[in-house]
Enzyme design. Structure first.
Site, PDB file in Angstrom:
ATOM      1  N   GLU A 166      11.339 -11.365 -18.080  1.00 32.94           N
ATOM      2  CA  GLU A 166      11.109 -10.500 -19.237  1.00 32.94           C
ATOM      3  C   GLU A 166      12.393 -10.315 -20.040  1.00 32.94           C
ATOM      4  OE1 GLU A 166       9.184  -6.825 -18.271  1.00 32.94           O
ATOM      5  OE2 GLU A 166       7.764  -7.780 -16.921  1.00 32.94           O
ATOM      6  N   HIS A 205       4.186  -5.043 -20.214  1.00 31.63           N
ATOM      7  CA  HIS A 205       4.858  -4.135 -19.271  1.00 31.63           C
ATOM      8  C   HIS A 205       4.677  -2.685 -19.717  1.00 31.63           C
ATOM      9  CE1 HIS A 205       8.333  -3.935 -16.139  1.00 31.63           C
ATOM     10  NE2 HIS A 205       7.521  -2.895 -16.017  1.00 31.63           N
ATOM     11  N   SER A 254       1.373  -5.001   3.915  1.00 28.81           N
ATOM     12  CA  SER A 254       2.607  -4.250   3.713  1.00 28.81           C
ATOM     13  C   SER A 254       3.541  -4.563   4.867  1.00 28.81           C
ATOM     14  CB  SER A 254       2.337  -2.740   3.628  1.00 28.81           C
ATOM     15  OG  SER A 254       1.849  -2.258   4.861  1.00 28.81           O
ATOM     16  N   ARG A 255       4.782  -4.076   4.768  1.00 25.36           N
ATOM     17  CA  ARG A 255       5.762  -4.369   5.808  1.00 25.36           C
ATOM     18  C   ARG A 255       5.304  -3.858   7.163  1.00 25.36           C
ATOM     19  NH1 ARG A 255      11.214  -1.886   3.622  1.00 25.36           N
ATOM     20  NH2 ARG A 255       9.715  -0.265   3.062  1.00 25.36           N
ATOM     21  N   LEU A 296       0.838  -1.198   0.000  1.00 23.63           N
ATOM     22  CA  LEU A 296       0.000   0.000   0.000  1.00 23.63           C
ATOM     23  C   LEU A 296       0.875   1.252   0.000  1.00 23.63           C
ATOM     24  CD1 LEU A 296      -3.118   0.457   0.027  1.00 23.63           C
ATOM     25  CD2 LEU A 296      -2.867   1.077   2.438  1.00 23.63           C
ATOM     26  N   GLY A 297       1.746   1.347  -1.016  1.00 24.71           N
ATOM     27  CA  GLY A 297       2.515   2.565  -1.226  1.00 24.71           C
ATOM     28  C   GLY A 297       1.713   3.546  -2.054  1.00 24.71           C
ATOM     29  N   GLY A 320       3.323  -5.004 -10.486  1.00 21.93           N
ATOM     30  CA  GLY A 320       4.547  -4.745  -9.729  1.00 21.93           C
ATOM     31  C   GLY A 320       5.763  -5.233 -10.494  1.00 21.93           C
ATOM     32  N   ARG A 321       6.245  -6.408 -10.130  1.00 21.73           N
ATOM     33  CA  ARG A 321       7.336  -7.086 -10.835  1.00 21.73           C
ATOM     34  C   ARG A 321       6.972  -8.565 -10.937  1.00 21.73           C
ATOM     35  NH1 ARG A 321       8.805  -2.853 -12.485  1.00 21.73           N
ATOM     36  NH2 ARG A 321      10.839  -1.837 -12.238  1.00 21.73           N
ATOM     37  N   ALA A 329       2.142  -0.583 -18.135  1.00 22.87           N
ATOM     38  CA  ALA A 329       1.294   0.139 -17.181  1.00 22.87           C
ATOM     39  C   ALA A 329       1.725   1.587 -17.035  1.00 22.87           C
ATOM     40  CB  ALA A 329       1.308  -0.563 -15.818  1.00 22.87           C
ATOM     41  N   ILE A 336       1.338   3.717  -5.370  1.00 25.06           N
ATOM     42  CA  ILE A 336       0.531   3.045  -6.393  1.00 25.06           C
ATOM     43  C   ILE A 336      -0.612   2.271  -5.754  1.00 25.06           C
ATOM     44  CG2 ILE A 336       0.554   1.238  -8.156  1.00 25.06           C
ATOM     45  CD1 ILE A 336       3.415   2.148  -8.848  1.00 25.06           C
TER      46      ILE A 336
END
Length: 327
Positions: free
Chosen positions: A274, A292, A187-188, A165-166, A244-245, A294, A168
């Site tokens: 990728e 990729h 989240s962390r 929940l940063g 994300g990744r 976005a 983005i």
């Protein structure tokens, strides 16, 4: 003073990648920096750096993991002081090594947050309402031969878990509120100002949600954090969206879960290796794939080029970076 002499007087900036914004950046700011472009040389990269980049004090690098900034490259750049990446993610940078060498780092900051959040919602709607699958159904002339198209699912009131929940993730949550979704997150650390349910581990988040949207950065801790157990907990109608990744998800296990019906579908803008994409995904109607992109809007690309130049200019003017990356 000739053009070559003028170029030698300009600050030297090494470009690796190059970033997609570089042609625009170079055309708009031709007399501010002397850009070193190793892709135009026949020399191996290391030899080019040793021969031409010894005085380079700044580096521009493409994001997305396609170019890795390693200690071997850094060893060839004795004058380097600044790294500017054209991405939000920094998994292509050896952060401990950069910190050890005392190098400053600038990144894309919040330039892409709204665009990436829009894409996440687009992928989610596409998967659950079968937009791309319906498009193929119509184009292949199946409406007259196969009859009714399979029903989709509604987005309104869905229980949706956001992994990360940063900036983005928060933009994604804001958009989902408009659909009346029940939002939870992992989240962390718990976000004190976030009005959503917090889960301290991803498995519990998945077990209490119908959709997972991956918005976190790729780190050692988040590599394959979405494993088979998490996907099975999400359930047979569950949907995963990843902006994300790719390596945040165990891709092989995700494909197995999709094929075996352990989860209901996926919307993927990123992939583990990728630009290679597993061909098994091409044949699944419950999967939507994008290359990729976005972050790929005209407006954000122009904003990014401006931000990169601002970071370079502030650095060479001994001022604070506009978008410094802070661990």
């Amino acid at each position: 003073m000739g053009p070559e002499d003028q170029a030698n007087e300009l600050p030297q900036v090494l470009v690796l990648g190059p970033p997609p914004v570089f042609p625009y950046l170079e055309s708009q700011f031709p007399n501010r920096f002397h850009f070193l472009k190793p892709w135009l040389s026949n020399l191996p990269l290391t030899q080019f750096l040793i021969s031409y980049a010894q005085s380079a004090t700044a580096l521009l690098i493409r994001g997305g993991g396609t170019v890795q900034l390693t200690s071997a490259i850094l060893d060839c750049l004795p004058s380097l002081q600044l790294v500017v990446t054209a991405s939000v993610g920094v998994d292509h940078l050896d952060l401990p090594e950069l910190r050890r060498r005392g190098l400053a780092i600038a990144y894309a900051g919040n330039v892409f947050s709204e665009d990436v959040a829009d894409m996440a919602i687009g992928l989610l709607i596409d998967v659950i309402r079968k937009v791309s699958a319906g498009d193929r159904f119509v184009r292949q002339g199946l409406r007259s031969t196969k009859g009714d198209f399979p029903l989709g699912l509604k987005l309104s009131s869905k229980r949706i878990g956001i992994v990360g929940l940063g900036q983005i993730g928060s933009e994604v949550a804001k958009r989902l509120e408009g659909f009346g979704c029940k939002i939870s997150y992992y989240s962390r650390i718990k976000k004190s100002m976030a009005p959503y349910s917090y889960y301290s581990n991803v498995y519990e988040l998945a077990a209490n949600c119908e959709v997972l949207i991956i918005c976190c950065a790729l780190t050692e801790e988040t590599h394959h954090i979405i494993n088979r157990e998490v996907m099975v907990a999400l359930g047979k109608d569950g949907v995963i969206v990843n902006i994300g990744r790719g390596a945040i998800i165990n891709e092989k296990e995700m494909i197995r879960c999709l094929i075996e019906g352990e989860i209901g579908g996926a919307g993927l803008d990123v992939f583990e290796n990728e630009p290679r994409i597993p061909e098994e995904l091409f044949h699944l109607d419950n999967v939507v794939l994008t290359p990729h992109v976005a972050v790929g809007t005209y407006e954000s690309r122009m904003e990014l080029s401006k931000l990169m130049v601002e970071n370079l200019e502030t650095f060479f003017s001994n001022k604070s970076l506009v978008s410094p990356f802070v661990d």
